[in-house]
Design a protein around this motif. Structure first.
Motif, PDB file in Angstrom:
ATOM      1  N   LEU A   8       0.819  -1.217   0.000  1.00  6.73           N
ATOM      2  CA  LEU A   8       0.000   0.000   0.000  1.00  6.73           C
ATOM      3  C   LEU A   8       0.855   1.270   0.000  1.00  6.73           C
ATOM      4  O   LEU A   8       0.448   2.302  -0.541  1.00  6.73           O
ATOM      5  CB  LEU A   8      -0.940  -0.003   1.211  1.00  6.73           C
ATOM      6  CG  LEU A   8      -2.045  -1.065   1.221  1.00  6.73           C
ATOM      7  CD1 LEU A   8      -2.809  -1.038   2.537  1.00  6.73           C
ATOM      8  CD2 LEU A   8      -3.005  -0.873   0.052  1.00  6.73           C
ATOM      9  N   ALA A   9       2.028   1.186   0.621  1.00  9.88           N
ATOM     10  CA  ALA A   9       2.904   2.363   0.690  1.00  9.88           C
ATOM     11  C   ALA A   9       3.843   2.450  -0.515  1.00  9.88           C
ATOM     12  O   ALA A   9       4.638   3.380  -0.614  1.00  9.88           O
ATOM     13  CB  ALA A   9       3.708   2.333   1.980  1.00  9.88           C
ATOM     14  N   ASP A  10       3.727   1.453  -1.409  1.00 14.29           N
ATOM     15  CA  ASP A  10       4.563   1.401  -2.613  1.00 14.29           C
ATOM     16  C   ASP A  10       6.060   1.403  -2.263  1.00 14.29           C
ATOM     17  O   ASP A  10       6.842   2.180  -2.800  1.00 14.29           O
ATOM     18  CB  ASP A  10       4.226   2.576  -3.545  1.00 14.29           C
ATOM     19  CG  ASP A  10       4.766   2.347  -4.968  1.00 14.29           C
ATOM     20  OD1 ASP A  10       4.973   1.179  -5.326  1.00 14.29           O
ATOM     21  OD2 ASP A  10       4.982   3.347  -5.687  1.00 14.29           O
ATOM     22  N   ARG A  11       6.409   0.503  -1.333  1.00 11.69           N
ATOM     23  CA  ARG A  11       7.814   0.350  -0.939  1.00 11.69           C
ATOM     24  C   ARG A  11       8.306  -1.017  -1.429  1.00 11.69           C
ATOM     25  O   ARG A  11       7.730  -2.050  -1.058  1.00 11.69           O
ATOM     26  CB  ARG A  11       7.965   0.435   0.581  1.00 11.69           C
ATOM     27  CG  ARG A  11       7.392   1.708   1.213  1.00 11.69           C
ATOM     28  CD  ARG A  11       8.330   2.888   1.048  1.00 11.69           C
ATOM     29  NE  ARG A  11       7.747   4.132   1.541  1.00 11.69           N
ATOM     30  CZ  ARG A  11       7.929   4.620   2.768  1.00 11.69           C
ATOM     31  NH1 ARG A  11       8.673   3.963   3.634  1.00 11.69           N
ATOM     32  NH2 ARG A  11       7.381   5.773   3.108  1.00 11.69           N
TER      33      ARG A  11
ATOM     34  N   GLN B 265      -6.507   3.578   4.991  1.00 15.79           N
ATOM     35  CA  GLN B 265      -6.929   4.885   5.496  1.00 15.79           C
ATOM     36  C   GLN B 265      -5.879   5.467   6.439  1.00 15.79           C
ATOM     37  O   GLN B 265      -5.613   6.677   6.423  1.00 15.79           O
ATOM     38  CB  GLN B 265      -8.281   4.751   6.212  1.00 15.79           C
ATOM     39  CG  GLN B 265      -9.435   4.447   5.265  1.00 15.79           C
ATOM     40  CD  GLN B 265     -10.741   4.188   5.990  1.00 15.79           C
ATOM     41  OE1 GLN B 265     -10.747   3.838   7.167  1.00 15.79           O
ATOM     42  NE2 GLN B 265     -11.848   4.348   5.281  1.00 15.79           N
ATOM     43  N   TYR B 266      -5.271   4.601   7.234  1.00 12.82           N
ATOM     44  CA  TYR B 266      -4.254   5.042   8.188  1.00 12.82           C
ATOM     45  C   TYR B 266      -3.019   5.601   7.476  1.00 12.82           C
ATOM     46  O   TYR B 266      -2.508   6.656   7.840  1.00 12.82           O
ATOM     47  CB  TYR B 266      -3.853   3.871   9.088  1.00 12.82           C
ATOM     48  CG  TYR B 266      -2.677   4.170   9.996  1.00 12.82           C
ATOM     49  CD1 TYR B 266      -2.836   4.972  11.124  1.00 12.82           C
ATOM     50  CD2 TYR B 266      -1.418   3.648   9.733  1.00 12.82           C
ATOM     51  CE1 TYR B 266      -1.768   5.252  11.966  1.00 12.82           C
ATOM     52  CE2 TYR B 266      -0.338   3.921  10.561  1.00 12.82           C
ATOM     53  CZ  TYR B 266      -0.520   4.718  11.675  1.00 12.82           C
ATOM     54  OH  TYR B 266       0.540   4.991  12.501  1.00 12.82           O
ATOM     55  N   LEU B 267      -2.565   4.884   6.464  1.00 12.20           N
ATOM     56  CA  LEU B 267      -1.388   5.342   5.716  1.00 12.20           C
ATOM     57  C   LEU B 267      -1.653   6.686   5.051  1.00 12.20           C
ATOM     58  O   LEU B 267      -0.774   7.547   4.985  1.00 12.20           O
ATOM     59  CB  LEU B 267      -0.984   4.297   4.671  1.00 12.20           C
ATOM     60  CG  LEU B 267      -0.394   2.997   5.237  1.00 12.20           C
ATOM     61  CD1 LEU B 267      -0.240   1.960   4.140  1.00 12.20           C
ATOM     62  CD2 LEU B 267       0.950   3.253   5.914  1.00 12.20           C
ATOM     63  N   ASN B 268      -2.884   6.873   4.586  1.00 15.22           N
ATOM     64  CA  ASN B 268      -3.265   8.145   3.984  1.00 15.22           C
ATOM     65  C   ASN B 268      -3.269   9.256   5.040  1.00 15.22           C
ATOM     66  O   ASN B 268      -2.788  10.366   4.803  1.00 15.22           O
ATOM     67  CB  ASN B 268      -4.647   8.018   3.330  1.00 15.22           C
ATOM     68  CG  ASN B 268      -4.996   9.218   2.479  1.00 15.22           C
ATOM     69  OD1 ASN B 268      -4.188   9.665   1.665  1.00 15.22           O
ATOM     70  ND2 ASN B 268      -6.174   9.772   2.678  1.00 15.22           N
ATOM     71  N   ALA B 269      -3.794   8.926   6.228  1.00 18.22           N
ATOM     72  CA  ALA B 269      -3.838   9.906   7.325  1.00 18.22           C
ATOM     73  C   ALA B 269      -2.430  10.258   7.785  1.00 18.22           C
ATOM     74  O   ALA B 269      -2.137  11.408   8.122  1.00 18.22           O
ATOM     75  CB  ALA B 269      -4.650   9.355   8.487  1.00 18.22           C
ATOM     76  N   LEU B 270      -1.554   9.269   7.767  1.00 21.71           N
ATOM     77  CA  LEU B 270      -0.168   9.471   8.195  1.00 21.71           C
ATOM     78  C   LEU B 270       0.548  10.476   7.295  1.00 21.71           C
ATOM     79  O   LEU B 270       1.334  11.303   7.763  1.00 21.71           O
ATOM     80  CB  LEU B 270       0.567   8.119   8.150  1.00 21.71           C
ATOM     81  CG  LEU B 270       1.695   7.861   9.156  1.00 21.71           C
ATOM     82  CD1 LEU B 270       1.239   8.099  10.582  1.00 21.71           C
ATOM     83  CD2 LEU B 270       2.197   6.427   8.993  1.00 21.71           C
ATOM     84  N   LYS B 271       0.247  10.423   6.008  1.00 25.68           N
ATOM     85  CA  LYS B 271       0.856  11.348   5.048  1.00 25.68           C
ATOM     86  C   LYS B 271       0.462  12.791   5.345  1.00 25.68           C
ATOM     87  O   LYS B 271       1.237  13.714   5.141  1.00 25.68           O
ATOM     88  CB  LYS B 271       0.375  11.015   3.626  1.00 25.68           C
ATOM     89  CG  LYS B 271       1.044   9.820   2.989  1.00 25.68           C
ATOM     90  CD  LYS B 271       0.478   9.655   1.586  1.00 25.68           C
ATOM     91  CE  LYS B 271       0.797   8.278   1.015  1.00 25.68           C
ATOM     92  NZ  LYS B 271       0.065   8.064  -0.251  1.00 25.68           N
ATOM     93  N   HIS B 272      -0.788  12.970   5.791  1.00 26.13           N
ATOM     94  CA  HIS B 272      -1.312  14.313   5.986  1.00 26.13           C
ATOM     95  C   HIS B 272      -1.204  14.825   7.408  1.00 26.13           C
ATOM     96  O   HIS B 272      -1.572  15.968   7.697  1.00 26.13           O
ATOM     97  CB  HIS B 272      -2.786  14.371   5.544  1.00 26.13           C
ATOM     98  CG  HIS B 272      -2.979  14.054   4.089  1.00 26.13           C
ATOM     99  ND1 HIS B 272      -3.302  12.794   3.644  1.00 26.13           N
ATOM    100  CD2 HIS B 272      -2.856  14.834   2.974  1.00 26.13           C
ATOM    101  CE1 HIS B 272      -3.388  12.815   2.320  1.00 26.13           C
ATOM    102  NE2 HIS B 272      -3.126  14.023   1.905  1.00 26.13           N
ATOM    103  N   GLU B 273      -0.718  13.960   8.299  1.00 24.32           N
ATOM    104  CA  GLU B 273      -0.629  14.351   9.705  1.00 24.32           C
ATOM    105  C   GLU B 273       0.555  15.282   9.925  1.00 24.32           C
ATOM    106  O   GLU B 273       1.682  14.983   9.540  1.00 24.32           O
ATOM    107  CB  GLU B 273      -0.478  13.108  10.594  1.00 24.32           C
ATOM    108  CG  GLU B 273      -0.466  13.403  12.084  1.00 24.32           C
ATOM    109  CD  GLU B 273      -1.828  13.801  12.643  1.00 24.32           C
ATOM    110  OE1 GLU B 273      -1.868  14.252  13.787  1.00 24.32           O
ATOM    111  OE2 GLU B 273      -2.841  13.645  11.928  1.00 24.32           O
ATOM    112  N   VAL B 274       0.310  16.384  10.552  1.00 29.71           N
ATOM    113  CA  VAL B 274       1.392  17.331  10.892  1.00 29.71           C
ATOM    114  C   VAL B 274       1.669  17.174  12.377  1.00 29.71           C
ATOM    115  O   VAL B 274       0.834  17.512  13.213  1.00 29.71           O
ATOM    116  CB  VAL B 274       0.992  18.792  10.577  1.00 29.71           C
ATOM    117  CG1 VAL B 274       2.122  19.733  10.964  1.00 29.71           C
ATOM    118  CG2 VAL B 274       0.647  18.934   9.098  1.00 29.71           C
ATOM    119  N   LYS B 275       2.822  16.609  12.681  1.00 27.14           N
ATOM    120  CA  LYS B 275       3.160  16.363  14.087  1.00 27.14           C
ATOM    121  C   LYS B 275       4.202  17.366  14.562  1.00 27.14           C
ATOM    122  O   LYS B 275       5.069  17.757  13.820  1.00 27.14           O
ATOM    123  CB  LYS B 275       3.691  14.939  14.268  1.00 27.14           C
ATOM    124  CG  LYS B 275       2.648  13.854  14.027  1.00 27.14           C
ATOM    125  CD  LYS B 275       1.573  13.872  15.070  1.00 27.14           C
ATOM    126  CE  LYS B 275       2.080  13.333  16.390  1.00 27.14           C
ATOM    127  NZ  LYS B 275       1.081  13.342  17.458  1.00 27.14           N
TER     128      LYS B 275
END
Length: 284
Positions: A225-228, A274-284
């Motif tokens: 899913l992460a294309d790794r 959905q989590y991987l998508n959220a991780l990309k957009h999360e500003v920590k």
């Protein structure tokens, strides 16, 4: 409804508070720096001051391997801390939800464990979580005990983040392939827990995302899913020795959730996406 959530700085506590706020609930999140749950008087004083309608107890000592040697700290947090919070909830007549784990079972067999199966923990961490379950049941006639497994969330460290980090420097990894369970997104889990706490359907529940996989299969899906471009070699538990023994079968039946009118969580693959998508957009 005012809800106190312990373990706010962890994966699940963070998402429970965030979801509750999104719903317009009065949420109070507390971490270990603000409240030492192993200090009985501090716990009573804090809970009385907050005076919540419900407590969702997510805080725990979760360093599974370290627990084998640091037994005193693990017991104090997981058993004594839970006892103090349970008693505090009882004093103010607040609902109480204790978050437990698949590690209360021995992991034998291949069929999903149901809520009434006898726990038989094989590691010290699992033992303390089971002892805490018994504490809650002995002190409260009505409570929620929710066993979860293999969680991953936006806040804190987890298997998904570890695999993504390793994929930056490795093109091949050995991952255990004979431990089976359900990867569970704390975002999905937090929504269910808040649905539950607003009912009087007390009892012991199992709550995970739908579907089962091994850690190796989980890793493969993450990389897909992460294309790794990482090759995953499935190895046995014996080929990856750890200080604590882990259950090979962490399948949990969620039939009781359905029987009590709660909606099952999405399949883990869908939730991971959905989590991987959220991780990309999360500003920590």
């Amino acid at each position: 409804m005012k809800i106190l959530v312990t373990g706010y700085t962890g994966q699940l506590g963070y998402d429970v508070v965030r979801e509750g706020l999104d719903r317009g609930l009065d949420m109070v999140g507390v971490g270990s720096k603000d409240l030492n749950i192993t200090d009985e008087s501090s716990v009573y004083q804090y809970v009385q001051e907050v005076n919540p309608d419900a407590i969702i107890h997510c805080a725990a000592y979760t360093a599974v391997d370290k627990a084998e040697d640091d037994r005193e700290s693990c017991w104090k947090v997981n058993v004594e801390g839970t006892k103090y919070l349970t008693n505090a909830a009882k004093k103010i007549n607040a609902k109480f939800m204790y978050i437990s784990t698949d590690y209360v079972f021995d992991g034998m067999g291949e069929t999903p464990f149901i809520e009434t199966d006898n726990p038989n923990p094989i590691g010290y961490y699992g033992r303390t979580k089971y002892e805490a379950e018994k504490v809650v049941e002995s002190l409260l006639s009505e409570a929620f005990i929710v066993r979860i497994s293999w969680v991953f969330g936006i806040n804190g460290n987890n298997f998904v983040k570890t695999m993504l980090r390793l994929s930056e420097t490795c093109n091949e990894l050995d991952v255990v392939g004979d431990q089976i369970g359900s990867p569970t997104n704390t975002y999905d889990l937090s929504r269910l827990l808040l649905d539950m706490i607003q009912t009087d359907k007390f009892g012991v529940y199992h709550a995970t995302n739908e579907g089962y996989c091994s850690w190796a299969e989980f890793a493969k899906e993450i990389f897909l899913l992460a294309d790794r471009p990482v090759k995953v070699n499935s190895i046995t538990t014996e080929e990856y020795p750890t200080r604590a023994i882990r259950p090979k079968n962490s399948r949990l039946s969620k039939q009781k959730l359905i029987d009590n009118g709660f909606k099952p969580l999405p399949y883990w693959q869908e939730s991971l996406k959905q989590y991987l998508n959220a991780l990309k957009h999360e500003v920590k």
